[in-house]
Design a protein around this motif. Structure first.
Motif, PDB file in Angstrom:
ATOM      1  N   SER A 163      66.715  35.548   2.786  1.00  8.03           N
ATOM      2  CA  SER A 163      67.655  36.637   3.004  1.00  8.03           C
ATOM      3  C   SER A 163      69.028  36.069   3.366  1.00  8.03           C
ATOM      4  O   SER A 163      70.062  36.561   2.902  1.00  8.03           O
ATOM      5  CB  SER A 163      67.083  37.526   4.115  1.00  8.03           C
ATOM      6  N   ASP A 164      69.044  34.998   4.173  1.00  7.45           N
ATOM      7  CA  ASP A 164      70.311  34.356   4.526  1.00  7.45           C
ATOM      8  C   ASP A 164      70.842  33.465   3.400  1.00  7.45           C
ATOM      9  O   ASP A 164      71.992  33.563   3.012  1.00  7.45           O
ATOM     10  CB  ASP A 164      70.130  33.502   5.798  1.00  7.45           C
ATOM     11  N   LYS A 165      69.977  32.592   2.919  1.00  6.18           N
ATOM     12  CA  LYS A 165      70.437  31.570   1.973  1.00  6.18           C
ATOM     13  C   LYS A 165      70.814  32.146   0.617  1.00  6.18           C
ATOM     14  O   LYS A 165      71.745  31.663  -0.029  1.00  6.18           O
ATOM     15  CB  LYS A 165      69.356  30.497   1.810  1.00  6.18           C
ATOM     16  N   THR A 166      70.105  33.144   0.145  1.00  4.74           N
ATOM     17  CA  THR A 166      70.332  33.659  -1.208  1.00  4.74           C
ATOM     18  C   THR A 166      70.821  35.107  -1.218  1.00  4.74           C
ATOM     19  O   THR A 166      71.806  35.433  -1.865  1.00  4.74           O
ATOM     20  CB  THR A 166      69.034  33.593  -2.030  1.00  4.74           C
ATOM     21  N   ALA A 167      70.110  35.973  -0.492  1.00  5.00           N
ATOM     22  CA  ALA A 167      70.382  37.403  -0.637  1.00  5.00           C
ATOM     23  C   ALA A 167      71.727  37.801  -0.031  1.00  5.00           C
ATOM     24  O   ALA A 167      72.390  38.715  -0.529  1.00  5.00           O
ATOM     25  CB  ALA A 167      69.247  38.214  -0.024  1.00  5.00           C
ATOM     26  N   ALA A 168      72.157  37.113   1.032  1.00  2.00           N
ATOM     27  CA  ALA A 168      73.400  37.505   1.699  1.00  2.00           C
ATOM     28  C   ALA A 168      74.589  37.480   0.742  1.00  2.00           C
ATOM     29  O   ALA A 168      75.406  38.404   0.727  1.00  2.00           O
ATOM     30  CB  ALA A 168      73.662  36.594   2.901  1.00  2.00           C
ATOM     31  N   LEU A 169      74.686  36.435  -0.087  1.00  2.00           N
ATOM     32  CA  LEU A 169      75.838  36.343  -1.002  1.00  2.00           C
ATOM     33  C   LEU A 169      75.725  37.364  -2.138  1.00  2.00           C
ATOM     34  O   LEU A 169      76.739  37.885  -2.617  1.00  2.00           O
ATOM     35  CB  LEU A 169      75.976  34.925  -1.565  1.00  2.00           C
ATOM     36  N   ASP A 183      68.160  43.587  -1.199  1.00  2.00           N
ATOM     37  CA  ASP A 183      66.836  43.626  -1.828  1.00  2.00           C
ATOM     38  C   ASP A 183      66.842  42.922  -3.179  1.00  2.00           C
ATOM     39  O   ASP A 183      65.911  42.189  -3.517  1.00  2.00           O
ATOM     40  CB  ASP A 183      66.364  45.086  -1.966  1.00  2.00           C
ATOM     41  N   LEU A 184      67.913  43.149  -3.933  1.00  3.49           N
ATOM     42  CA  LEU A 184      68.046  42.470  -5.225  1.00  3.49           C
ATOM     43  C   LEU A 184      68.019  40.952  -5.027  1.00  3.49           C
ATOM     44  O   LEU A 184      67.396  40.219  -5.801  1.00  3.49           O
ATOM     45  CB  LEU A 184      69.371  42.882  -5.870  1.00  3.49           C
ATOM     46  N   GLU A 190      55.933  41.454  -4.796  1.00  4.19           N
ATOM     47  CA  GLU A 190      57.015  41.607  -3.826  1.00  4.19           C
ATOM     48  C   GLU A 190      58.364  41.741  -4.551  1.00  4.19           C
ATOM     49  O   GLU A 190      59.208  42.547  -4.154  1.00  4.19           O
ATOM     50  CB  GLU A 190      57.034  40.406  -2.862  1.00  4.19           C
ATOM     51  N   ALA A 191      58.557  40.981  -5.608  1.00  7.00           N
ATOM     52  CA  ALA A 191      59.799  41.078  -6.393  1.00  7.00           C
ATOM     53  C   ALA A 191      59.945  42.488  -6.964  1.00  7.00           C
ATOM     54  O   ALA A 191      61.032  43.084  -6.917  1.00  7.00           O
ATOM     55  CB  ALA A 191      59.809  40.033  -7.512  1.00  7.00           C
ATOM     56  N   GLU A 192      58.838  43.017  -7.492  1.00  6.30           N
ATOM     57  CA  GLU A 192      58.862  44.366  -8.058  1.00  6.30           C
ATOM     58  C   GLU A 192      59.183  45.409  -6.986  1.00  6.30           C
ATOM     59  O   GLU A 192      59.980  46.321  -7.197  1.00  6.30           O
ATOM     60  CB  GLU A 192      57.481  44.671  -8.638  1.00  6.30           C
ATOM     61  N   ARG A 193      58.551  45.239  -5.836  1.00  5.19           N
ATOM     62  CA  ARG A 193      58.755  46.157  -4.720  1.00  5.19           C
ATOM     63  C   ARG A 193      60.228  46.135  -4.266  1.00  5.19           C
ATOM     64  O   ARG A 193      60.816  47.174  -3.966  1.00  5.19           O
ATOM     65  CB  ARG A 193      57.845  45.724  -3.554  1.00  5.19           C
ATOM     66  N   ARG A 194      60.796  44.940  -4.220  1.00  8.58           N
ATOM     67  CA  ARG A 194      62.199  44.810  -3.795  1.00  8.58           C
ATOM     68  C   ARG A 194      63.151  45.458  -4.796  1.00  8.58           C
ATOM     69  O   ARG A 194      64.146  46.071  -4.423  1.00  8.58           O
ATOM     70  CB  ARG A 194      62.572  43.330  -3.636  1.00  8.58           C
ATOM     71  N   ILE A 195      62.862  45.272  -6.070  1.00  8.80           N
ATOM     72  CA  ILE A 195      63.710  45.879  -7.110  1.00  8.80           C
ATOM     73  C   ILE A 195      63.643  47.408  -6.995  1.00  8.80           C
ATOM     74  O   ILE A 195      64.678  48.095  -7.113  1.00  8.80           O
ATOM     75  CB  ILE A 195      63.256  45.405  -8.514  1.00  8.80           C
ATOM     76  N   ILE A 226      71.229  44.840 -14.589  1.00  5.37           N
ATOM     77  CA  ILE A 226      71.291  43.492 -14.011  1.00  5.37           C
ATOM     78  C   ILE A 226      70.003  43.194 -13.236  1.00  5.37           C
ATOM     79  O   ILE A 226      69.453  42.097 -13.316  1.00  5.37           O
ATOM     80  CB  ILE A 226      72.534  43.350 -13.100  1.00  5.37           C
ATOM     81  N   ALA A 227      69.515  44.178 -12.499  1.00  5.48           N
ATOM     82  CA  ALA A 227      68.260  44.002 -11.762  1.00  5.48           C
ATOM     83  C   ALA A 227      67.131  43.655 -12.722  1.00  5.48           C
ATOM     84  O   ALA A 227      66.307  42.768 -12.462  1.00  5.48           O
ATOM     85  CB  ALA A 227      67.933  45.264 -10.970  1.00  5.48           C
TER      86      ALA A 227
END
Lengths: 336, 336
Positions: free
Chosen positions: A180-186, A214-215, A299-304, A327-328
């Protein structure tokens, strides 16, 4: 003003000029490292055509401007800034992680040396803020603050990721925090920055950021899946490189935290100081057998899905919402 | 509001709290490296009292607020930001330059490893911008932009400095350009940032920056002189370390560009791949004999004088002007 179509393929062109103008301000030695890293030049400084990267974050930033009913161009300083921060983090991460290959080419630090690569990364980070702070309008300062806070989170994520390498027990939750910090934040910052630059309301900016958060996790999950089961020719990373470097990716951590003989065998292979090529090759099947692959895919599907719900909250124009979902969809189906 | 006295000794206390609050936002692993580097903690993370550094830049930033007739506290975000940028640059420069000692202690990268030191430097840079962008008032964005542009110049200076190490011929002018970017730019930014935060006029901000630019070159000249003739016990740098690392400092470059047998002998010693301890010890006297010491001392004096003239242009309150001149005097007379 005609709306510029912001599909993933057109973005690079729109952003490229602004990005080149920004990077062109650097001193000639630092410029050379940055131009190589960004894919504009070869090791000798000769121009090359092949674009570097997917331009995912700039695409999101331009769409984000349209989400606030602004023309996509008004999101351009945001698009440039998030791409610069992304480039900065890759440059420095490659040094820290000792990754020698980036996008099918030798990593910048292996070509120009560590000192020049450290310095070029610093320059790209400072430049991201400089570009944003020059943007016209009140939103500029708020957008720059978002990028500064995002960078602090990026660093916290990389720091936790490096910490993982020294530890035996890692929980799925803290691994999600790390991503969440390393990738999702940006990615979250990219999804809101165009709207923020246009002075969007807090609720709209928050909804766009929540979509991106979430993406971003979905993006990381797919990245981790590709790291284990992707085609090296497409991903640009040597086969088994994540396994070799003992990367504590989400599917691996989920598998290690499962019960059963496969999880135990996996834990043993991760604790072993040396592994044979056969042992390395056995790891992806073990992650799958322990349920790590299925968990990550679900989990990826749920997040999308959750990301899409945030877009409903945001009440975006239909065309903009459709592009965000496009894009998602691209992110979950990509092969690199 | 009572004016807080901004003498060099009181600044550390005023700035310390704000600096600690800012750095306290970092993740615990990155915090630990930063706290060590800033002198707040030992290698184990235990608190220590000894202050790190001279707090020169924060002192200038607070004075700069008073130059705009604002209370010094209003310059606090600027003081914190310039100190953070300074700390960032020292952290990364030590890695790039392979300097193992900083302020009488092992450099952070030798204690925590390069990856953690790179990351902590990144964090301090991003934090500097974050702190500034949170500052109340319109000047915040302009101040942040000044810091971003200054950081780009810092990087250009360090890049040119690293380039010098690979070259035979270096002119005095390009060496002055290097110092102007690497050292003077941040001092110039410090001298104007408090006023900028308060929304000062362009002419006032420009005059303060011009003062800082000349002060900064004087500071570097004195630093270079101390590197050759200073007392290692006071400077915290091992004797002859600048000579050993072939640092192309201003007195050395001036001496190399002089005519005569000493300059020739000096050039030979700088071209030699290996030098004995006796040969190293012979270098400072050769620099002096070739006129490098006298030139640097005179140039520092000339810059301080020119700096003082900019303060006259700025029409500052007498007390503020006196404090700026007091700091200028401190810089030229310091032993570390």
């Amino acid at each position: 003003m005609t709306a510029v179509p912001v599909s993933m393929t057109d973005v690079r062109e729109l952003v490229d000029g602004a990005l080149r103008a920004a990077v062109g301000r650097l001193d000639p030695r630092t410029y050379r490292v940055a131009a190589y890293h960004l894919g504009w030049a070869d090791e000798e400084g000769h121009p090359r055509d092949a674009p570097a990267g997917k331009a995912l974050r700039p695409a999101l930033a331009l769409l984000s401007a349209r989400a606030a009913l602004a023309p996509p161009e008004s999101g351009l300083p945001g698009a440039v800034a998030v791409e610069l921060v992304h480039a900065f983090s890759l440059l420095h991460d490659d040094i820290m992680d000792r990754d020698r290959t980036r996008r099918h080419r030798p990593a910048a630090w292996t070509v120009f040396g560590e000192p020049s690569a450290i310095l070029a990364g610093d320059a790209l980070l400072a430049l991201a803020l400089e570009v944003l702070l020059e943007a016209p309008g009140q939103g500029s300062s708020r957008a720059a603050r978002s990028v500064a806070v995002t960078t602090r989170r990026l660093i916290a994520g990389q720091s936790l990721d490096m910490d993982f390498e020294t530890r035996r027990q890692i929980g799925v939750d803290e691994c999600l925090t790390m991503s969440s910090d390393k990738t999702a934040a940006l990615i979250a910052c990219s999804c809101s920055i165009g709207a923020v630059l246009d002075g969007a309301s807090e609720p709209l900016a928050d909804a766009l950021e929540a979509f991106g958060a979430d993406l971003g996790i979905a993006f990381q999950l797919v990245d981790d899946l590709l790291g284990l089961w992707g085609d090296p020719a497409a991903t640009g990373k040597p086969a088994l490189s994540d396994v070799r470097s003992r990367k504590m990716s989400l599917p691996v951590v989920a598998a290690l935290n499962a019960d059963g003989p496969e999880a135990k065998r996996l834990a043993k292979l991760y604790a072993q100081p040396e592994r044979t090529e056969d042992e390395l090759a056995a790891i992806p099947p073990l992650v799958e057998a322990a349920g790590g692959r299925a968990w990550a895919e679900l989990e990826a599907e749920r997040r999308i899905q959750r990301a899409a719900e945030h877009l409903v909250t945001a009440r975006l124009p239909d065309a903009v919402r459709a592009e965000f979902l496009h894009i998602a969809d691209f992110i979950t189906r990509r092969d690199h």
